[in-house]
Motif scaffolding. Structure first.
Motif, PDB file in Angstrom:
ATOM      1  N   ASN A 115       0.812  -1.212   0.000  1.00  0.00           N
ATOM      2  CA  ASN A 115       0.000   0.000   0.000  1.00  0.00           C
ATOM      3  C   ASN A 115       0.843   1.259   0.000  1.00  0.00           C
ATOM      4  N   PHE A 116       0.234   2.316  -0.508  1.00  0.00           N
ATOM      5  CA  PHE A 116       0.890   3.603  -0.675  1.00  0.00           C
ATOM      6  C   PHE A 116       0.028   4.685  -0.027  1.00  0.00           C
ATOM      7  N   GLY A 117       0.601   5.426   0.932  1.00  0.00           N
ATOM      8  CA  GLY A 117      -0.120   6.516   1.573  1.00  0.00           C
ATOM      9  C   GLY A 117      -1.338   6.060   2.350  1.00  0.00           C
ATOM     10  N   CYS A 118      -1.223   4.958   3.057  1.00  0.00           N
ATOM     11  CA  CYS A 118      -2.358   4.375   3.778  1.00  0.00           C
ATOM     12  C   CYS A 118      -2.629   5.133   5.075  1.00  0.00           C
ATOM     13  N   PRO A 119      -3.875   5.570   5.271  1.00  0.00           N
ATOM     14  CA  PRO A 119      -4.228   6.148   6.572  1.00  0.00           C
ATOM     15  C   PRO A 119      -4.351   5.046   7.624  1.00  0.00           C
ATOM     16  N   LYS A 120      -4.503   5.429   8.868  1.00  0.00           N
ATOM     17  CA  LYS A 120      -4.693   4.436   9.928  1.00  0.00           C
ATOM     18  C   LYS A 120      -6.014   3.728   9.699  1.00  0.00           C
ATOM     19  N   VAL A 121      -5.976   2.406   9.710  1.00  0.00           N
ATOM     20  CA  VAL A 121      -7.139   1.594   9.382  1.00  0.00           C
ATOM     21  C   VAL A 121      -8.002   1.329  10.613  1.00  0.00           C
ATOM     22  N   GLY A 122      -7.363   1.107  11.745  1.00  0.00           N
ATOM     23  CA  GLY A 122      -8.109   0.743  12.938  1.00  0.00           C
ATOM     24  C   GLY A 122      -7.472   1.272  14.208  1.00  0.00           C
ATOM     25  N   ASN A 123      -7.960   0.758  15.328  1.00  0.00           N
ATOM     26  CA  ASN A 123      -7.474   1.188  16.632  1.00  0.00           C
ATOM     27  C   ASN A 123      -6.145   0.511  16.968  1.00  0.00           C
ATOM     28  N   THR A 124      -5.654   0.775  18.160  1.00  0.00           N
ATOM     29  CA  THR A 124      -4.372   0.204  18.583  1.00  0.00           C
ATOM     30  C   THR A 124      -4.425  -1.319  18.597  1.00  0.00           C
ATOM     31  N   GLU A 125      -5.542  -1.881  19.022  1.00  0.00           N
ATOM     32  CA  GLU A 125      -5.684  -3.340  19.042  1.00  0.00           C
ATOM     33  C   GLU A 125      -5.573  -3.923  17.634  1.00  0.00           C
ATOM     34  N   PHE A 126      -6.125  -3.202  16.637  1.00  0.00           N
ATOM     35  CA  PHE A 126      -6.004  -3.640  15.249  1.00  0.00           C
ATOM     36  C   PHE A 126      -4.535  -3.659  14.838  1.00  0.00           C
ATOM     37  N   SER A 127      -3.817  -2.596  15.190  1.00  0.00           N
ATOM     38  CA  SER A 127      -2.401  -2.500  14.841  1.00  0.00           C
ATOM     39  C   SER A 127      -1.589  -3.619  15.486  1.00  0.00           C
ATOM     40  N   VAL A 128      -1.866  -3.895  16.752  1.00  0.00           N
ATOM     41  CA  VAL A 128      -1.168  -4.982  17.453  1.00  0.00           C
ATOM     42  C   VAL A 128      -1.485  -6.314  16.789  1.00  0.00           C
TER      43      VAL A 128
END
Length: 173
Positions: A115-128
């Motif tokens: 991906n290119f220039g992706c905004p944050k998709v979800g919350n911290t739990e999603f990132s973890v």
């Protein structure tokens, strides 16, 4: 939360940890239309030797491609598919969400999201959770065995490659 209001998708998301949430707009863009089901139909068609384009199973906007052969119980082949999602900005967020969902649906396949220039998709739990799905981070991915008599199914992978211009604000929002 994942997924959108589609009861057909519920079983796919049983492996998602509690507390994982994604942006409602990205969730809707991926699941509130027929494109997600079209991608699944395209993958099924490809496994049977069909062509997604001929059947109009997938729109050109979805960014999902399939190649290789199947590893599930219905196939005699042992070569896994490689599924790739890609996008820019909103499409990048959709590609990450689609890639994660495909990984849940096809855990024995190799999924890559570029991906290119992706905004944050979800919350911290999603990132973890996304970090635990990366082959070198979560320790969940089994190494491919040279032993062809191995009775355990080899686990696929989900990798995310993210490209961001340091002056782009969208990925920081």
């Amino acid at each position: 939360q994942i997924p959108a209001n589609d009861n057909d998708l519920g079983p796919i998301f049983q492996g998602v940890p509690d507390g994982v949430k994604v942006h409602r707009g990205f969730n809707s863009a991926v699941f509130d239309n027929e494109d997600f089901h079209a991608v699944l139909d395209c993958i099924s068609s490809a496994r049977l030797g069909g062509d997604c384009e001929d059947d109009n199973n997938v729109s050109s906007e979805t960014g999902a491609e399939a190649g290789g052969a199947n590893t599930d119980e219905t196939s005699s082949s042992t070569t896994p598919y490689e599924l790739i999602t890609t996008g820019h900005s909103l499409g990048a967020a959709d590609a990450v969400l689609l890639g994660a969902t495909l990984h849940l649906q096809y855990p024995n396949e190799n999924i890559t999201s570029i991906n290119f220039g992706c905004p944050k998709v979800g919350n911290t739990e999603f990132s973890v959770w996304m970090d635990t799905l990366q082959p070198d981070k979560g320790g969940q991915m089994m190494s491919l065995s040279a032993d062809s008599n191995n009775s355990n199914k080899e686990r696929g992978s989900f990798e995310i490659f993210r490209f961001v211009n340091k002056l782009d604000l969208v990925p920081r929002l």
